[in-house]
Design an enzyme around this catalytic site. Structure first.
Site, PDB file in Angstrom:
ATOM      1  N   GLY A   1      -8.126   3.184 -10.449  1.00 28.84           N
ATOM      2  CA  GLY A   1      -7.499   2.874 -11.871  1.00 28.84           C
ATOM      3  C   GLY A   1      -8.785   2.815 -12.959  1.00 28.84           C
ATOM      4  O   GLY A   1      -9.597   3.866 -12.884  1.00 28.84           O
TER       5      GLY A   1
ATOM      6  N   HIS B   1     -15.013  -3.258  -3.346  1.00 35.86           N
ATOM      7  CA  HIS B   1     -14.168  -2.159  -2.902  1.00 35.86           C
ATOM      8  C   HIS B   1     -15.163  -1.359  -2.019  1.00 35.86           C
ATOM      9  O   HIS B   1     -15.464  -0.243  -2.161  1.00 35.86           O
ATOM     10  CB  HIS B   1     -13.950  -1.253  -4.142  1.00 35.86           C
ATOM     11  CG  HIS B   1     -12.494  -0.541  -3.804  1.00 35.86           C
ATOM     12  ND1 HIS B   1     -11.325  -1.226  -4.096  1.00 35.86           N
ATOM     13  CD2 HIS B   1     -11.914   0.614  -3.515  1.00 35.86           C
ATOM     14  CE1 HIS B   1     -10.303  -0.397  -3.819  1.00 35.86           C
ATOM     15  NE2 HIS B   1     -10.740   0.624  -3.361  1.00 35.86           N
TER      16      HIS B   1
ATOM     17  N   TYR C   1      -1.154  -5.922  -8.758  1.00 34.97           N
ATOM     18  CA  TYR C   1      -2.394  -5.057  -9.456  1.00 34.97           C
ATOM     19  C   TYR C   1      -2.371  -5.395 -10.840  1.00 34.97           C
ATOM     20  O   TYR C   1      -3.778  -5.419 -11.369  1.00 34.97           O
ATOM     21  CB  TYR C   1      -1.761  -3.757  -9.367  1.00 34.97           C
ATOM     22  CG  TYR C   1      -2.053  -3.258  -8.057  1.00 34.97           C
ATOM     23  CD1 TYR C   1      -3.247  -3.160  -7.327  1.00 34.97           C
ATOM     24  CD2 TYR C   1      -0.937  -2.976  -7.191  1.00 34.97           C
ATOM     25  CE1 TYR C   1      -3.292  -2.905  -6.033  1.00 34.97           C
ATOM     26  CE2 TYR C   1      -0.897  -2.526  -5.818  1.00 34.97           C
ATOM     27  CZ  TYR C   1      -1.973  -2.702  -5.174  1.00 34.97           C
ATOM     28  OH  TYR C   1      -2.249  -1.936  -3.979  1.00 34.97           O
TER      29      TYR C   1
ATOM     30  N   ASN D   1     -10.272  -8.297 -13.816  1.00 32.25           N
ATOM     31  CA  ASN D   1     -11.469  -7.293 -13.953  1.00 32.25           C
ATOM     32  C   ASN D   1     -11.843  -7.593 -15.752  1.00 32.25           C
ATOM     33  O   ASN D   1     -12.918  -7.153 -15.947  1.00 32.25           O
ATOM     34  CB  ASN D   1     -10.938  -5.919 -13.763  1.00 32.25           C
ATOM     35  CG  ASN D   1     -10.875  -5.387 -12.223  1.00 32.25           C
ATOM     36  OD1 ASN D   1     -11.629  -6.439 -11.571  1.00 32.25           O
ATOM     37  ND2 ASN D   1     -10.389  -4.737 -11.903  1.00 32.25           N
TER      38      ASN D   1
ATOM     39  N   GLU E   1       0.718  -1.168   0.161  1.00 37.90           N
ATOM     40  CA  GLU E   1       0.053   0.083   0.167  1.00 37.90           C
ATOM     41  C   GLU E   1       0.868   1.267  -0.052  1.00 37.90           C
ATOM     42  O   GLU E   1       0.425   2.271   0.208  1.00 37.90           O
ATOM     43  CB  GLU E   1      -0.919  -0.095   1.241  1.00 37.90           C
ATOM     44  CG  GLU E   1      -1.968  -1.322   1.422  1.00 37.90           C
ATOM     45  CD  GLU E   1      -2.591  -1.388   0.190  1.00 37.90           C
ATOM     46  OE1 GLU E   1      -3.004  -0.580  -0.278  1.00 37.90           O
ATOM     47  OE2 GLU E   1      -3.035  -2.675  -0.063  1.00 37.90           O
TER      48      GLU E   1
END
Length: 454
Positions: A310, A356, A393, A400, A225
């Site tokens: 993003g 999220h 990521y 996704n 993070e």
């Protein structure tokens, strides 16, 4: 007489002034308040940008003071949701196709190193071009024998162009091979888990390994993070609760919060909850401890604003409660419980981070949920090294886009490396935990004191 004239003149002037003021207010265009002007300027600035905002029922602007939050969200969206430049995209596609043709020529001449660079250049220019993706997959499959990566590229090509015939044929051919390789990898990891399970929990080397792995787990997890604490500094904070000079309160709070959440997992959830009995309150309780020292007012509560991550736009606030409830329902389902624990844990992580549900701390909470599932199945908690942040990521973004398998493999690789760390540390004559990453100066504190085991 003079007094009467003066009084008449004064009265006439007053009446004229009042009349002029009235006419000025009636006839001139009304001036807008500063906040109205600000709204107008903002709308003008963002008029050409599309924002998929949540339904009107999910947010309210009760007073002008909340406008700043809306503007911040719009600015975040503008940074990640730019209108496409058609001319630039066309030029990139043309250059990518030229690079692709050159790569195919170099492949025919068996100049594989040059061909690889040309393929990579083409992918960078046109990452969603199905022809580029398919040909690059064929190159990796036939020249580098990398079936896993090739199959991933075929799947990406089909996600952008489902009717692409060549990619479809290639994917159908490689899919069984990839599934067999994934099953073999999981079987090998399971064997290492069984080997570790045979070591007594009272074994001094295992106890030391767990203690040192705990420090590394916190160090790498907060590092993902952006926390800048070194491993040695992280250990000082955890062991002494003393502040490290030059480091922010937020960085200290991230370490202490993760420590509190890990203790909650170990002492409460791991002993009292199976995956089939987790509920929404458990997820909120994990997050509450993660963020307790950083954002205490937001800790343990779902977000009330839209966020942008993003290129991914999570569900609106009005959907968060419902989607987390659906996730918990899935966690308890027979379908999920029958999955291999690593697949189950990776999917749980991905589903939570996709929703999220929190303003901050989503990644840490998702990784803790993943590790809770793994520990309940007998695995060591996975350490995702901070130097693998970009890969981490990238694989989430690939998920996704429709292909979760690379992320599952990544979690499996991290699980195996963590098991290797434990097995290496508990083997005979080893007195030091192998460093997963970073400057060797960070790992001086890892030398184990054999005379004073933890």
């Amino acid at each position: 007489m003079n007094k009467f004239i003066y009084a008449l003149i004064f009265l006439s002037g007053a009446i004229f002034a009042l009349l002029a003021t009235y006419l000025n207010e009636v006839l001139k265009p009304k001036q807008r308040t500063s906040i109205q002007v600000f709204r107008s300027e903002v709308l003008e600035q963002y008029k050409d940008t599309f924002f998929p905002l949540p339904p009107g029922s999910s947010y309210e602007l009760e007073e002008d003071s909340t406008l700043g939050t809306v503007i911040q969200n719009l600015q975040k969206a503008r940074r990640t949701t730019k209108p496409p430049d058609k001319a630039a995209n066309k030029a990139n596609d043309q250059e990518a196709l030229a690079s692709l043709h050159a790569a195919l020529e170099k492949t025919g001449l068996k100049q594989f190193d040059k061909a690889l660079k040309l393929f990579q250049h083409a992918i960078a220019l046109a990452p969603s071009n199905p022809d580029v993706l398919n040909h690059f997959g064929e190159f990796l499959e036939h020249t580098h024998k990398d079936v896993l990566e090739a199959d991933t590229l075929y799947a990406r090509a089909l996600s952008h162009h489902p009717s692409h015939q060549e990619a479809k044929v290639n994917h159908q051919r490689t899919l069984p091979v990839v599934e067999a390789l994934d099953a073999e990898n999981l079987k090998r990891i399971d064997q290492k888990r069984l080997t570790l399970a045979q070591i007594s929990t009272t074994d001094a080397a295992l106890r030391r390994a767990k203690r040192e792995a705990y420090f590394q787990h916190v160090f790498h997890t907060v590092g993902l993070e952006g926390n800048t604490m070194s491993l040695a500094q992280t250990r000082v904070v955890l062991e002494t609760r003393m502040a490290v000079h030059g480091k922010s309160l937020v960085e200290h709070g991230e370490i202490l919060g993760l420590d509190a959440a890990l203790k909650f997992l170990n002492n409460t959830l791991l002993r009292g909850k199976s995956p089939g009995h987790l509920d929404v309150e458990d997820i909120l309780a994990i997050h509450k401890r993660v963020m307790a020292y950083v954002e205490p007012f937001d800790a343990g509560t779902f977000r009330h604003t839209q966020v942008f991550v993003g290129n991914h736009i999570p569900p609106p606030p009005s959907e968060v409660n419902h989607q987390v409830a659906q996730l918990v329902e899935w966690l308890r389902s027979t379908e999920a419980l029958q999955l291999h624990p690593i697949r189950y844990a990776a999917l749980a992580h991905y589903k939570l981070v996709y929703i999220h549900p929190f303003t901050d701390g989503n990644g840490r909470t998702s990784r803790l949920l993943m590790n809770l599932i793994l520990m309940q199945a007998g695995y060591a908690p996975v350490i995702i090294p901070r130097q693998d942040r970009q890969k981490y990521y990238e694989y989430l973004e690939m998920a996704n886009n429709g292909d979760i398998r690379p992320f599952v493999r990544f979690v499996a690789d991290c699980a195996e490396r963590t098991l290797d760390l434990y097995l290496w540390a508990t083997s005979e004559f080893n007195a030091q935990i192998p460093a997963l990453a970073g400057n060797q100066e960070d790992y001086k504190a890892i030398i184990v004191d054999n005379d004073n085991p933890s």
